[in-house]
Write a protein that holds these residues in place. Structure first.
Motif, PDB file in Angstrom:
ATOM      1  N   GLY A  88      -8.888   0.303   1.473  1.00  0.00           N
ATOM      2  CA  GLY A  88      -8.052   1.498   1.344  1.00  0.00           C
ATOM      3  C   GLY A  88      -8.055   2.339   2.601  1.00  0.00           C
ATOM      4  O   GLY A  88      -7.002   2.799   3.062  1.00  0.00           O
ATOM      5  N   THR A 147      -6.015   0.491   5.366  1.00  0.00           N
ATOM      6  CA  THR A 147      -4.557   0.569   5.233  1.00  0.00           C
ATOM      7  C   THR A 147      -4.046   1.939   5.629  1.00  0.00           C
ATOM      8  O   THR A 147      -2.965   2.070   6.196  1.00  0.00           O
ATOM      9  CB  THR A 147      -4.087   0.239   3.801  1.00  0.00           C
ATOM     10  OG1 THR A 147      -4.669   1.147   2.883  1.00  0.00           O
ATOM     11  CG2 THR A 147      -4.415  -1.188   3.425  1.00  0.00           C
ATOM     12  N   SER A 148      -4.851   2.965   5.364  1.00  0.00           N
ATOM     13  CA  SER A 148      -4.471   4.311   5.786  1.00  0.00           C
ATOM     14  C   SER A 148      -4.548   4.441   7.308  1.00  0.00           C
ATOM     15  O   SER A 148      -3.638   4.974   7.948  1.00  0.00           O
ATOM     16  CB  SER A 148      -5.391   5.329   5.116  1.00  0.00           C
ATOM     17  OG  SER A 148      -5.131   6.615   5.580  1.00  0.00           O
ATOM     18  N   HIS A 160       0.918   3.874  -3.059  1.00  0.00           N
ATOM     19  CA  HIS A 160       0.619   5.277  -2.758  1.00  0.00           C
ATOM     20  C   HIS A 160       1.758   6.186  -3.221  1.00  0.00           C
ATOM     21  O   HIS A 160       1.523   7.246  -3.800  1.00  0.00           O
ATOM     22  CB  HIS A 160       0.369   5.463  -1.268  1.00  0.00           C
ATOM     23  CG  HIS A 160       0.184   6.888  -0.863  1.00  0.00           C
ATOM     24  ND1 HIS A 160      -0.991   7.572  -1.098  1.00  0.00           N
ATOM     25  CD2 HIS A 160       1.019   7.769  -0.269  1.00  0.00           C
ATOM     26  CE1 HIS A 160      -0.860   8.808  -0.652  1.00  0.00           C
ATOM     27  NE2 HIS A 160       0.348   8.952  -0.142  1.00  0.00           N
ATOM     28  N   SER A 172       0.833  -1.214   0.000  1.00  0.00           N
ATOM     29  CA  SER A 172       0.000   0.000   0.000  1.00  0.00           C
ATOM     30  C   SER A 172       0.860   1.253   0.000  1.00  0.00           C
ATOM     31  O   SER A 172       0.542   2.230  -0.686  1.00  0.00           O
ATOM     32  CB  SER A 172      -0.963   0.005   1.193  1.00  0.00           C
ATOM     33  OG  SER A 172      -0.257   0.034   2.413  1.00  0.00           O
ATOM     34  N   ASN A 173       1.951   1.242   0.739  1.00  0.00           N
ATOM     35  CA  ASN A 173       2.848   2.404   0.755  1.00  0.00           C
ATOM     36  C   ASN A 173       3.564   2.563  -0.588  1.00  0.00           C
ATOM     37  O   ASN A 173       3.725   3.678  -1.089  1.00  0.00           O
ATOM     38  CB  ASN A 173       3.864   2.283   1.892  1.00  0.00           C
ATOM     39  CG  ASN A 173       4.690   3.545   2.035  1.00  0.00           C
ATOM     40  OD1 ASN A 173       4.186   4.648   1.843  1.00  0.00           O
ATOM     41  ND2 ASN A 173       5.948   3.393   2.358  1.00  0.00           N
ATOM     42  N   CYS A 211      -0.430  -2.170   5.191  1.00  0.00           N
ATOM     43  CA  CYS A 211      -1.297  -3.243   4.731  1.00  0.00           C
ATOM     44  C   CYS A 211      -0.791  -4.583   5.249  1.00  0.00           C
ATOM     45  O   CYS A 211       0.155  -4.654   6.022  1.00  0.00           O
ATOM     46  CB  CYS A 211      -1.338  -3.239   3.201  1.00  0.00           C
ATOM     47  SG  CYS A 211       0.292  -3.432   2.453  1.00  0.00           S
TER      48      CYS A 211
END
Length: 145
Positions: free
Chosen positions: A96, A99-100, A38, A34-35, A105
């Protein structure tokens, strides 16, 4: 369980773990998808193609390796039929948001964080697993979708 594939799971898990170790050893960075995703989106939006290079390559490698597996193995993906599209969109948005909210994640916390013996990642992974189990229970036994 007709879809139980322990050998494929073992090989896949070993490959994921190996790629996480290689990325950490070579660049000092964690393989938190996820990072990485992003950062790629953020970098491309700002016109920083070079800053997103290794991240974009990592994501493309994941996509292309999946494509190659299905092409050469002869297996096919059987998506779930007749599932409400709204629930799929809601599920994606919740993932989403999660995960934020969780600062990462399942790959970042579950693979990399647990490997580094992070207590925060242990708690996050336990939350992921409990939520996943609860979701399966609700969908199979209460919603019947």
């Amino acid at each position: 369980m007709s879809d139980f594939t322990p050998v494929a799971g073992l090989i896949g898990g070993a490959l994921i773990g190996t790629s996480a170790v290689i990325l950490l050893a070579c660049s000092g960075r964690l393989a938190g998808i996820s990072n990485i995703a992003h950062s790629v989106v953020d970098g491309l939006r700002q016109g920083k193609w070079m800053a997103s290079g290794w991240r974009l390559t990592f994501l493309l490698g994941m996509i292309l390796s999946t494509w190659a597996y299905f092409k050469w193995s002869g297996e096919v993906v059987n998506p779930r039929q007749h599932f409400p599209a709204g629930l799929l969109v809601l599920g994606g948005l919740l993932v989403g948001y999660g995960t934020s909210m969780g600062n990462g994640c399942t790959s970042g916390h579950g693979v990399c964080g647990l490997g580094r013996m992070s207590v925060r990642s242990l708690v996050a992974t336990l939350c992921f697993m409990a939520t996943g189990g609860l979701t399966v229970f609700v969908m199979r036994h209460l919603v019947q979708a």
